[in-house]
Write a protein that holds these residues in place. Structure first.
Motif, PDB file in Angstrom:
ATOM      1  N   LEU A  55       0.825  -1.210   0.000  1.00  0.00           N
ATOM      2  CA  LEU A  55       0.000   0.000   0.000  1.00  0.00           C
ATOM      3  C   LEU A  55       0.857   1.257   0.000  1.00  0.00           C
ATOM      4  CD1 LEU A  55      -2.787  -1.053   2.526  1.00  0.00           C
ATOM      5  CD2 LEU A  55      -3.128  -0.488   0.108  1.00  0.00           C
ATOM      6  N   ALA A  56       1.943   1.244   0.768  1.00  0.00           N
ATOM      7  CA  ALA A  56       2.839   2.411   0.812  1.00  0.00           C
ATOM      8  C   ALA A  56       3.454   2.661  -0.562  1.00  0.00           C
ATOM      9  CB  ALA A  56       3.930   2.191   1.852  1.00  0.00           C
ATOM     10  N   ASP A  57       3.856   1.593  -1.245  1.00  0.00           N
ATOM     11  CA  ASP A  57       4.423   1.748  -2.588  1.00  0.00           C
ATOM     12  C   ASP A  57       3.394   2.322  -3.556  1.00  0.00           C
ATOM     13  OD1 ASP A  57       6.793   0.727  -1.656  1.00  0.00           O
ATOM     14  OD2 ASP A  57       6.470  -1.294  -2.462  1.00  0.00           O
ATOM     15  N   LEU A  58       2.145   1.851  -3.418  1.00  0.00           N
ATOM     16  CA  LEU A  58       1.092   2.359  -4.292  1.00  0.00           C
ATOM     17  C   LEU A  58       0.842   3.842  -4.026  1.00  0.00           C
ATOM     18  CD1 LEU A  58      -1.078   1.838  -6.425  1.00  0.00           C
ATOM     19  CD2 LEU A  58      -2.611   1.113  -4.585  1.00  0.00           C
ATOM     20  N   LEU A  75      -5.361  -0.673  -6.384  1.00  0.00           N
ATOM     21  CA  LEU A  75      -5.908  -0.324  -5.076  1.00  0.00           C
ATOM     22  C   LEU A  75      -7.021  -1.284  -4.676  1.00  0.00           C
ATOM     23  CD1 LEU A  75      -6.136   1.494  -2.637  1.00  0.00           C
ATOM     24  CD2 LEU A  75      -7.657   2.988  -3.961  1.00  0.00           C
ATOM     25  N   THR A  76      -7.869  -1.631  -5.626  1.00  0.00           N
ATOM     26  CA  THR A  76      -8.948  -2.581  -5.325  1.00  0.00           C
ATOM     27  C   THR A  76      -8.373  -3.920  -4.857  1.00  0.00           C
ATOM     28  OG1 THR A  76     -10.438  -1.554  -6.916  1.00  0.00           O
ATOM     29  CG2 THR A  76     -10.914  -3.824  -6.286  1.00  0.00           C
ATOM     30  N   GLU A  77      -7.371  -4.403  -5.561  1.00  0.00           N
ATOM     31  CA  GLU A  77      -6.748  -5.670  -5.188  1.00  0.00           C
ATOM     32  C   GLU A  77      -6.109  -5.588  -3.798  1.00  0.00           C
ATOM     33  OE1 GLU A  77      -3.961  -6.550  -8.229  1.00  0.00           O
ATOM     34  OE2 GLU A  77      -5.485  -7.242  -9.678  1.00  0.00           O
ATOM     35  N   THR A  82      -6.039  -6.499   2.102  1.00  0.00           N
ATOM     36  CA  THR A  82      -6.074  -5.954   3.457  1.00  0.00           C
ATOM     37  C   THR A  82      -7.238  -6.539   4.248  1.00  0.00           C
ATOM     38  OG1 THR A  82      -5.040  -3.886   2.755  1.00  0.00           O
ATOM     39  CG2 THR A  82      -6.301  -3.836   4.808  1.00  0.00           C
ATOM     40  N   ASP A  83      -8.406  -6.641   3.611  1.00  0.00           N
ATOM     41  CA  ASP A  83      -9.570  -7.235   4.288  1.00  0.00           C
ATOM     42  C   ASP A  83      -9.257  -8.650   4.772  1.00  0.00           C
ATOM     43  OD1 ASP A  83     -11.136  -4.996   3.926  1.00  0.00           O
ATOM     44  OD2 ASP A  83     -12.129  -5.768   2.117  1.00  0.00           O
ATOM     45  N   ARG A  84      -8.637  -9.449   3.897  1.00  0.00           N
ATOM     46  CA  ARG A  84      -8.343 -10.833   4.261  1.00  0.00           C
ATOM     47  C   ARG A  84      -7.360 -10.905   5.430  1.00  0.00           C
ATOM     48  NH1 ARG A  84      -7.328 -11.098  -1.492  1.00  0.00           N
ATOM     49  NH2 ARG A  84      -9.232 -11.676  -2.608  1.00  0.00           N
TER      50      ARG A  84
END
Length: 380
Positions: A55-58, A75-77, A82-84
């Motif tokens: 996420l930080a890289d994105l 981001l969706t992926e 993250t949810d999992r």
């Protein structure tokens, strides 16, 4: 009005906050499990860190190159990942606390002992801790086994052998001396189930393994307590598990193969016959769609033979040994509601077998002993 970049960066930061909270929750309970459990938590903590780094890289790429279709898809992926990870972390944290406070009534400690007994014969390092959950499964993020709580007590304990089978599938790479290569388990044990997805085939493999490792205990649990005889026998690739009638046929075929060579009047073979008759009686009330086809039966016979041969090569010490002398002494101890002599060398699987034999032989005139559950738990 916030720009598209502002919206995306805010979403990323919110998910990174969730990951930090998950990390904190795990750190607070990691000391509640033994060494193996702490190792599993460390594995999940690494996954949390890797997810956060992604996420930080994105976020960095978005700041530098702005929003794009590809970055929105990424981001969706990453939010789904993250949810999992967060769901798994908090499930393990709450499960560990529930176990610590005794909300599982000792069920997970019993599961730990059976899993340790199975692992000890091949590799003690394969033992996995258990925590309470809404169903039994092995989550691959942390390799911690869930036990459904509350369940049916000692009668559901054999299901833990099935979950341990999932652990083994990760260690079952097969060396081929002809090609000098290593083939994954799927090439031999999972690829022969027509119409099944990979996860469905793995479930059938674990059904065979649990029967191989526990003898009659696991088939008794599944056929008499769990599987639905009225379910449609058609394999649906959208489902996580194969149909219950197919699983039942696999269990009965595996038990039949494992009793091969025993005389027809032998007690082990009698268990197979009792379960076959019990399942057939339930099937008389099922619709035609629940019937396993002749083609499915042929596949089951072939694939069960293949899987048992593989297990015999790879983990032969795990095969349940039907020891008449040990079972006889345990049965005598059960009749007297006492613990058996310490020198007979019984295992948890022996205790479960004797308990199920008492259930199978019970009649209205001669019911199973009232103290049966307590007796089993005292020995486990």
């Amino acid at each position: 009005m916030p720009s598209d970049k502002d919206v995306i960066l805010a979403r990323i930061e919110l998910d990174r906050f969730r990951l930090r909270r998950a990390r904190q929750a795990m750190a607070g309970v990691a000391t509640q499990l033994p060494g193996a459990g702490q190792a599993m938590y460390a594995k999940l903590a690494t996954t949390i860190d890797e997810t956060d780094t992604g996420l930080a890289d994105l976020a960095d790429r978005t700041r530098k190159y702005d929003v794009s279709t590809d970055r929105l898809a990424a981001l969706t992926e990453r939010r789904q990942a993250t949810d999992r990870v967060v769901d798994e972390a908090f499930a393990l944290a709450t499960g560990t606390l529930a176990r610590r406070d005794g909300l599982d009534d000792g069920a997970c400690a019993e599961a730990d002992r059976l899993i340790a007994e199975l692992a000890a014969t091949v590799d003690p390092g394969l033992a996995r801790p258990t925590v309470p959950g809404e169903s039994e499964f092995l989550h691959r993020a942390a390799f911690v086994i869930r036990r459904r709580v509350p369940d049916h007590g000692v009668w559901d304990l054999p299901v833990m052998a099935h979950e341990f089978g999932h652990v083994l599938t990760t260690r079952f790479d097969l060396y081929d001396p002809i090609t000098n290569t290593v083939r994954p388990l799927g090439a031999e044990a999972l690829g022969g189930w027509p119409g099944c997805t990979g996860p469905q085939a793995e479930e059938l493999f674990c059904d065979v393994f649990a029967t191989f490792a526990t003898g009659p205990a696991y088939p008794c649990t599944m056929l008499l307590h769990r599987l639905d005889p009225t379910a449609d026998a058609t394999i649906d690739p959208r489902r996580s598990h194969p149909p219950d009638p197919v699983r039942a046929a696999v269990l009965l075929e595996a038990l039949n193969r494992l009793t091969a060579g025993e005389p027809p009047e032998g007690r082990y073979r009698m268990v197979h016959e009792q379960l076959t008759l019990a399942w057939a009686a339930l099937g008389e009330h099922a619709p035609a769609s629940a019937a396993v086809s002749a083609e499915q039966q042929a596949t089951i016979r072939r694939q069960v033979t293949t899987t048992l041969a593989l297990l015999g090569k790879k983990v032969r010490p795990l095969r349940y040994a039907w020891r008449n002398a040990v079972l006889r002494q345990l049965a005598q101890a059960l009749d007297g509601n006492r613990k058996p002599d310490g020198g007979i060398g019984f295992q948890i699987r022996d205790v479960l077998t004797v308990a199920w034999l008492a259930r199978l032989d019970a009649t209205a005139a001669h019911p199973a002993p009232e103290h049966l559950d307590d007796w089993v738990r005292s020995l486990i």
